[in-house]
Design a protein around this motif. Structure first.
Motif, PDB file in Angstrom:
ATOM      1  N   ASP A  25      27.111  40.541  52.490  1.00  0.00           N
ATOM      2  CA  ASP A  25      26.785  40.433  50.899  1.00  0.00           C
ATOM      3  C   ASP A  25      27.069  39.178  50.333  1.00  0.00           C
ATOM      4  OD1 ASP A  25      25.468  42.712  51.449  1.00  0.00           O
ATOM      5  OD2 ASP A  25      26.960  43.730  50.086  1.00  0.00           O
ATOM      6  N   GLU A  26      28.363  38.549  50.757  1.00  0.00           N
ATOM      7  CA  GLU A  26      28.888  37.217  50.182  1.00  0.00           C
ATOM      8  C   GLU A  26      28.704  36.228  51.162  1.00  0.00           C
ATOM      9  OE1 GLU A  26      31.213  36.936  47.691  1.00  0.00           O
ATOM     10  OE2 GLU A  26      30.579  39.000  46.999  1.00  0.00           O
ATOM     11  N   LEU A  27      27.696  36.175  52.347  1.00  0.00           N
ATOM     12  CA  LEU A  27      27.640  35.162  53.381  1.00  0.00           C
ATOM     13  C   LEU A  27      28.650  34.611  54.004  1.00  0.00           C
ATOM     14  CD1 LEU A  27      24.589  33.066  51.320  1.00  0.00           C
ATOM     15  CD2 LEU A  27      24.461  35.342  53.068  1.00  0.00           C
ATOM     16  N   ARG A  28      29.757  35.352  54.279  1.00  0.00           N
ATOM     17  CA  ARG A  28      30.930  34.999  54.929  1.00  0.00           C
ATOM     18  C   ARG A  28      31.030  35.648  56.026  1.00  0.00           C
ATOM     19  NH1 ARG A  28      33.444  35.697  49.663  1.00  0.00           N
ATOM     20  NH2 ARG A  28      33.731  33.696  48.839  1.00  0.00           N
ATOM     21  N   PHE A  36      39.812  35.373  52.024  1.00  0.00           N
ATOM     22  CA  PHE A  36      39.632  35.197  50.767  1.00  0.00           C
ATOM     23  C   PHE A  36      40.093  36.586  49.823  1.00  0.00           C
ATOM     24  CE2 PHE A  36      36.751  36.717  47.238  1.00  0.00           C
ATOM     25  CZ  PHE A  36      36.589  35.313  46.534  1.00  0.00           C
ATOM     26  N   LEU A  37      39.916  37.694  50.357  1.00  0.00           N
ATOM     27  CA  LEU A  37      40.646  38.593  49.619  1.00  0.00           C
ATOM     28  C   LEU A  37      42.182  38.734  49.620  1.00  0.00           C
ATOM     29  CD1 LEU A  37      38.353  41.440  50.980  1.00  0.00           C
ATOM     30  CD2 LEU A  37      38.419  40.558  48.815  1.00  0.00           C
ATOM     31  N   LEU A  38      42.797  38.115  50.826  1.00  0.00           N
ATOM     32  CA  LEU A  38      44.365  38.099  50.730  1.00  0.00           C
ATOM     33  C   LEU A  38      44.628  36.789  49.799  1.00  0.00           C
ATOM     34  CD1 LEU A  38      45.023  38.401  54.620  1.00  0.00           C
ATOM     35  CD2 LEU A  38      45.688  40.051  52.761  1.00  0.00           C
ATOM     36  N   ARG A  39      43.742  35.789  49.735  1.00  0.00           N
ATOM     37  CA  ARG A  39      44.293  34.745  48.789  1.00  0.00           C
ATOM     38  C   ARG A  39      44.367  35.181  47.163  1.00  0.00           C
ATOM     39  NH1 ARG A  39      43.829  29.121  50.424  1.00  0.00           N
ATOM     40  NH2 ARG A  39      43.820  28.923  52.607  1.00  0.00           N
ATOM     41  N   GLN A  40      43.157  35.890  47.111  1.00  0.00           N
ATOM     42  CA  GLN A  40      42.719  36.431  45.794  1.00  0.00           C
ATOM     43  C   GLN A  40      43.903  37.520  45.330  1.00  0.00           C
ATOM     44  OE1 GLN A  40      39.393  39.074  45.090  1.00  0.00           O
ATOM     45  NE2 GLN A  40      38.767  37.916  43.718  1.00  0.00           N
ATOM     46  N   SER A  41      44.433  38.352  46.202  1.00  0.00           N
ATOM     47  CA  SER A  41      45.530  39.116  45.819  1.00  0.00           C
ATOM     48  C   SER A  41      46.744  38.345  45.514  1.00  0.00           C
ATOM     49  CB  SER A  41      45.610  40.080  47.146  1.00  0.00           C
ATOM     50  OG  SER A  41      44.543  41.107  47.055  1.00  0.00           O
ATOM     51  N   LEU A  42      47.267  37.411  46.617  1.00  0.00           N
ATOM     52  CA  LEU A  42      48.356  36.626  46.283  1.00  0.00           C
ATOM     53  C   LEU A  42      48.187  35.802  44.884  1.00  0.00           C
ATOM     54  CD1 LEU A  42      48.578  34.997  49.926  1.00  0.00           C
ATOM     55  CD2 LEU A  42      50.318  36.527  48.662  1.00  0.00           C
ATOM     56  N   GLY A  53      46.944  25.174  51.421  1.00  0.00           N
ATOM     57  CA  GLY A  53      45.717  24.611  51.607  1.00  0.00           C
ATOM     58  C   GLY A  53      44.673  25.255  50.897  1.00  0.00           C
ATOM     59  N   GLY A  54      43.377  24.628  50.669  1.00  0.00           N
ATOM     60  CA  GLY A  54      42.374  25.113  50.190  1.00  0.00           C
ATOM     61  C   GLY A  54      41.697  26.060  51.282  1.00  0.00           C
ATOM     62  N   LEU A  55      40.496  26.755  50.883  1.00  0.00           N
ATOM     63  CA  LEU A  55      39.775  27.555  51.971  1.00  0.00           C
ATOM     64  C   LEU A  55      38.937  26.731  52.640  1.00  0.00           C
ATOM     65  CD1 LEU A  55      38.544  30.929  50.167  1.00  0.00           C
ATOM     66  CD2 LEU A  55      39.878  30.642  52.166  1.00  0.00           C
ATOM     67  N   PRO A  56      38.832  26.842  54.199  1.00  0.00           N
ATOM     68  CA  PRO A  56      37.748  25.753  54.703  1.00  0.00           C
ATOM     69  C   PRO A  56      36.392  25.956  54.104  1.00  0.00           C
ATOM     70  CG  PRO A  56      39.299  27.279  56.215  1.00  0.00           C
ATOM     71  CD  PRO A  56      39.396  27.714  54.869  1.00  0.00           C
ATOM     72  N   ARG A  57      35.753  24.868  54.038  1.00  0.00           N
ATOM     73  CA  ARG A  57      34.327  24.701  53.798  1.00  0.00           C
ATOM     74  C   ARG A  57      33.534  25.872  54.604  1.00  0.00           C
ATOM     75  NH1 ARG A  57      32.848  21.590  49.801  1.00  0.00           N
ATOM     76  NH2 ARG A  57      30.543  21.481  50.586  1.00  0.00           N
ATOM     77  N   ARG A  58      32.556  26.466  54.132  1.00  0.00           N
ATOM     78  CA  ARG A  58      31.664  27.396  54.834  1.00  0.00           C
ATOM     79  C   ARG A  58      30.775  26.425  55.321  1.00  0.00           C
ATOM     80  NH1 ARG A  58      29.972  32.458  51.289  1.00  0.00           N
ATOM     81  NH2 ARG A  58      29.721  30.700  49.881  1.00  0.00           N
TER      82      ARG A  58
END
Length: 88
Positions: A25-28, A36-42, A53-58
């Motif tokens: 649904d999120e195109l990931r 993404f969810l782990l980073r959001q929770s952290l 660092g940032g998330l790698p570009r999709r």
């Protein structure tokens, strides 16, 4: 950027299926969705390390921008106008 860590993750099949659907649904990818969810929770818990660092570009990496004005149409036969001069 440093090398990314690999881990083995065991999940309940129903949880995995839900993650796969959510990622689609999120195109990931499923892996990108989990990160993404782990980073959001952290972040929400105030535990995200400052040096992370940032998330790698999709998607596919972008091509290097050419500085010449006519680089997009010269020499490659492409026409970005959307019209086709050869069709009646």
């Amino acid at each position: 950027m440093s090398e990314r860590k690999q881990i083995l993750l065991r999940l309940d099949p129903a949880v995995h299926d839900a993650l796969v659907r959510w990622a689609a649904d999120e195109l990931r990818s499923t892996t990108a969705q989990i990160e993404f969810l782990l980073r959001q929770s952290l972040n929400n818990a105030g535990r995200m390390p400052k040096q992370v660092g940032g998330l790698p570009r999709r998607g596919r990496p972008r091509k290097q921008a050419d500085t010449s004005e006519n680089a997009a149409t010269e020499g490659d036969g492409s026409d970005d106008s959307g019209s086709n001069e050869h069709e009646p």
